[in-house]
Design a protein around this motif. Structure first.
Motif, PDB file in Angstrom:
ATOM      1  N   PHE A 135       0.863  -1.177   0.000  1.00 19.14           N
ATOM      2  CA  PHE A 135       0.000   0.000   0.000  1.00 19.14           C
ATOM      3  C   PHE A 135       0.899   1.227   0.000  1.00 19.14           C
ATOM      4  CE2 PHE A 135      -2.443  -3.366   1.895  1.00 19.14           C
ATOM      5  CZ  PHE A 135      -3.711  -3.186   1.379  1.00 19.14           C
ATOM      6  N   ASP A 136       0.336   2.351  -0.458  1.00 16.82           N
ATOM      7  CA  ASP A 136       1.111   3.588  -0.349  1.00 16.82           C
ATOM      8  C   ASP A 136       0.376   4.573   0.549  1.00 16.82           C
ATOM      9  OD1 ASP A 136      -0.740   5.068  -1.917  1.00 16.82           O
ATOM     10  OD2 ASP A 136       0.504   4.975  -3.712  1.00 16.82           O
ATOM     11  N   ARG A 137       1.044   5.663   0.858  1.00 20.55           N
ATOM     12  CA  ARG A 137       0.512   6.650   1.804  1.00 20.55           C
ATOM     13  C   ARG A 137      -0.686   7.419   1.245  1.00 20.55           C
ATOM     14  NH1 ARG A 137       3.923   6.367   5.903  1.00 20.55           N
ATOM     15  NH2 ARG A 137       6.025   5.622   5.490  1.00 20.55           N
ATOM     16  N   GLU A 138      -0.957   7.255  -0.047  1.00 17.53           N
ATOM     17  CA  GLU A 138      -2.114   7.910  -0.662  1.00 17.53           C
ATOM     18  C   GLU A 138      -3.317   6.971  -0.732  1.00 17.53           C
ATOM     19  OE1 GLU A 138      -1.018   9.639  -4.414  1.00 17.53           O
ATOM     20  OE2 GLU A 138       0.838  10.446  -3.576  1.00 17.53           O
ATOM     21  N   GLY A 139      -3.180   5.757  -0.197  1.00 19.53           N
ATOM     22  CA  GLY A 139      -4.288   4.820  -0.157  1.00 19.53           C
ATOM     23  C   GLY A 139      -4.382   3.881  -1.341  1.00 19.53           C
ATOM     24  N   HIS A 140      -3.376   3.863  -2.197  1.00 17.53           N
ATOM     25  CA  HIS A 140      -3.383   2.943  -3.334  1.00 17.53           C
ATOM     26  C   HIS A 140      -2.783   1.604  -2.912  1.00 17.53           C
ATOM     27  CE1 HIS A 140      -3.408   7.002  -5.110  1.00 17.53           C
ATOM     28  NE2 HIS A 140      -4.369   6.460  -5.841  1.00 17.53           N
ATOM     29  N   VAL A 161      -9.869   0.047   4.472  1.00 19.93           N
ATOM     30  CA  VAL A 161      -8.683   0.054   5.320  1.00 19.93           C
ATOM     31  C   VAL A 161      -7.708  -1.011   4.825  1.00 19.93           C
ATOM     32  CG1 VAL A 161      -7.820  -0.163   7.686  1.00 19.93           C
ATOM     33  CG2 VAL A 161     -10.127   0.755   7.280  1.00 19.93           C
ATOM     34  N   GLY A 162      -6.610  -0.582   4.237  1.00 23.38           N
ATOM     35  CA  GLY A 162      -5.584  -1.505   3.784  1.00 23.38           C
ATOM     36  C   GLY A 162      -4.709  -1.918   4.949  1.00 23.38           C
ATOM     37  N   LEU A 163      -4.543  -3.206   5.136  1.00 26.94           N
ATOM     38  CA  LEU A 163      -3.738  -3.708   6.250  1.00 26.94           C
ATOM     39  C   LEU A 163      -2.399  -4.224   5.744  1.00 26.94           C
ATOM     40  CD1 LEU A 163      -6.365  -5.705   8.344  1.00 26.94           C
ATOM     41  CD2 LEU A 163      -5.761  -3.281   8.467  1.00 26.94           C
ATOM     42  N   CYS A 164      -1.324  -3.627   6.264  1.00 22.70           N
ATOM     43  CA  CYS A 164       0.010  -4.121   5.926  1.00 22.70           C
ATOM     44  C   CYS A 164       0.970  -3.723   7.039  1.00 22.70           C
ATOM     45  CB  CYS A 164       0.485  -3.609   4.571  1.00 22.70           C
ATOM     46  SG  CYS A 164       0.996  -1.900   4.507  1.00 22.70           S
ATOM     47  N   ARG A 165       2.058  -4.432   7.077  1.00 20.19           N
ATOM     48  CA  ARG A 165       3.109  -4.112   8.037  1.00 20.19           C
ATOM     49  C   ARG A 165       3.849  -2.873   7.557  1.00 20.19           C
ATOM     50  NH1 ARG A 165       2.379  -9.327   7.323  1.00 20.19           N
ATOM     51  NH2 ARG A 165       1.809 -10.504   9.157  1.00 20.19           N
ATOM     52  N   ALA A 166       4.456  -2.148   8.484  1.00 24.91           N
ATOM     53  CA  ALA A 166       5.131  -0.883   8.166  1.00 24.91           C
ATOM     54  C   ALA A 166       6.157  -1.034   7.048  1.00 24.91           C
ATOM     55  CB  ALA A 166       5.785  -0.311   9.423  1.00 24.91           C
ATOM     56  N   ALA A 167       6.872  -2.142   7.006  1.00 24.79           N
ATOM     57  CA  ALA A 167       7.901  -2.342   5.988  1.00 24.79           C
ATOM     58  C   ALA A 167       7.313  -2.415   4.580  1.00 24.79           C
ATOM     59  CB  ALA A 167       8.703  -3.611   6.279  1.00 24.79           C
ATOM     60  N   LEU A 168       6.018  -2.707   4.457  1.00 27.89           N
ATOM     61  CA  LEU A 168       5.369  -2.830   3.160  1.00 27.89           C
ATOM     62  C   LEU A 168       4.629  -1.572   2.739  1.00 27.89           C
ATOM     63  CD1 LEU A 168       4.016  -6.472   3.524  1.00 27.89           C
ATOM     64  CD2 LEU A 168       6.190  -5.709   2.590  1.00 27.89           C
ATOM     65  N   LEU A 169       4.639  -0.556   3.600  1.00 34.23           N
ATOM     66  CA  LEU A 169       4.014   0.707   3.273  1.00 34.23           C
ATOM     67  C   LEU A 169       4.994   1.542   2.465  1.00 34.23           C
ATOM     68  CD1 LEU A 169       1.561   2.574   3.624  1.00 34.23           C
ATOM     69  CD2 LEU A 169       2.640   3.425   5.711  1.00 34.23           C
ATOM     70  N   GLN A 170       4.598   1.894   1.252  1.00 35.22           N
ATOM     71  CA  GLN A 170       5.460   2.634   0.330  1.00 35.22           C
ATOM     72  C   GLN A 170       5.041   4.089   0.254  1.00 35.22           C
ATOM     73  OE1 GLN A 170       8.021   0.563  -1.434  1.00 35.22           O
ATOM     74  NE2 GLN A 170       7.314  -0.419   0.446  1.00 35.22           N
ATOM     75  N   ASP A 171       5.964   4.957  -0.126  1.00 36.53           N
ATOM     76  CA  ASP A 171       5.618   6.362  -0.314  1.00 36.53           C
ATOM     77  C   ASP A 171       4.662   6.539  -1.492  1.00 36.53           C
ATOM     78  OD1 ASP A 171       7.051   7.344   1.862  1.00 36.53           O
ATOM     79  OD2 ASP A 171       8.885   7.497   0.688  1.00 36.53           O
ATOM     80  N   ARG A 172       4.947   5.836  -2.577  1.00 40.11           N
ATOM     81  CA  ARG A 172       4.105   5.951  -3.773  1.00 40.11           C
ATOM     82  C   ARG A 172       4.231   4.659  -4.594  1.00 40.11           C
ATOM     83  NH1 ARG A 172       1.464   9.904  -6.756  1.00 40.11           N
ATOM     84  NH2 ARG A 172       1.599   9.636  -9.000  1.00 40.11           N
ATOM     85  N   LEU A 173       3.085   4.197  -5.084  1.00 38.97           N
ATOM     86  CA  LEU A 173       3.046   3.007  -5.931  1.00 38.97           C
ATOM     87  C   LEU A 173       2.619   3.396  -7.340  1.00 38.97           C
ATOM     88  CD1 LEU A 173       1.199   0.550  -3.513  1.00 38.97           C
ATOM     89  CD2 LEU A 173       3.607   0.476  -4.159  1.00 38.97           C
ATOM     90  N   PRO A 174       3.033   2.620  -8.344  1.00 41.68           N
ATOM     91  CA  PRO A 174       2.551   2.888  -9.701  1.00 41.68           C
ATOM     92  C   PRO A 174       1.042   2.624  -9.786  1.00 41.68           C
ATOM     93  CG  PRO A 174       3.854   0.883  -9.660  1.00 41.68           C
ATOM     94  CD  PRO A 174       3.956   1.486  -8.297  1.00 41.68           C
ATOM     95  N   ARG A 175       0.374   3.409 -10.644  1.00 43.91           N
ATOM     96  CA  ARG A 175      -1.067   3.262 -10.792  1.00 43.91           C
ATOM     97  C   ARG A 175      -1.399   2.853 -12.200  1.00 43.91           C
ATOM     98  NH1 ARG A 175       0.325   6.176  -7.200  1.00 43.91           N
ATOM     99  NH2 ARG A 175      -0.427   7.690  -5.809  1.00 43.91           N
TER     100      ARG A 175
END
Length: 175
Positions: A135-140, A161-175
């Motif tokens: 997931f990214d910080r923009e909810g994607h 609500v996207g559930l992931c561990r902190a290590a899997l949270l990205q700043d931005r993902l491709p859309r």
């Protein structure tokens, strides 16, 4: 750049990110995954959207996904409706459950609702817990590549609500 080239580039980027982050998730020790899942469950249960919802749509955890059972058990104990998905062809439908006894192995080896469970659809104010590779910080999100949640979410209202561990949270993902 032609649209098809951009689409192909994004798909390739998503595939690479998915593979890399799923490998990271798999490498996380079980004790750490359990601790992180408990922390995430506490955050979900403390959220005002959870408190005000009547129905919780959740996934049944599989492999190294964040464990949703603590949240589902609490919701059931509090008298909330709980629904989990069942894959039906290329689509996914959610069915109301009253506990783990309502589940049986289904598509991809994931526990799914039995035939006796009634179908249910989300409404405004419901909470949906979503799995994903990242997931990214923009909810994607980047899912697992089948598009089941993408198709299902297209027409849904309510809290997602996207559930992931902190290590899997990205700043931005491709859309």
């Amino acid at each position: 750049m032609a649209p098809s080239s951009t689409l192909e580039k994004n798909m390739a980027a998503k595939k690479e990110i998915r593979q890399r982050l799923l490998a990271m998730r798999s490498a996380c020790p079980k004790e750490e995954r359990t601790r992180q899942s408990a922390d995430i469950a506490r955050q979900v249960l403390a959220h005002p959207a959870y408190h005000s919802c009547g129905t919780l749509f959740s996934y049944v955890p599989f492999r190294q996904e964040v464990d949703t059972w603590p949240v589902m058990r609490t919701a059931l104990a509090e008298g909330k409706t709980v629904a989990v998905p069942k894959v039906e062809g290329r689509e996914m439908t959610f069915y109301r459950i009253t506990g783990e006894a309502d589940l049986a192995p289904g598509s991809f080896g994931i526990l799914e609702p039995k035939e006796s469970c009634p179908a249910i659809w989300p409404a405004a104010g419901d909470v949906m817990l979503l799995p994903g590779a990242a997931f990214d910080r923009e909810g994607h999100r980047i899912g697992y590549g089948g598009g089941y949640y993408d198709r299902w979410l297209a027409g849904c209202s309510g809290w997602k609500v996207g559930l992931c561990r902190a290590a899997l949270l990205q700043d931005r993902l491709p859309r």
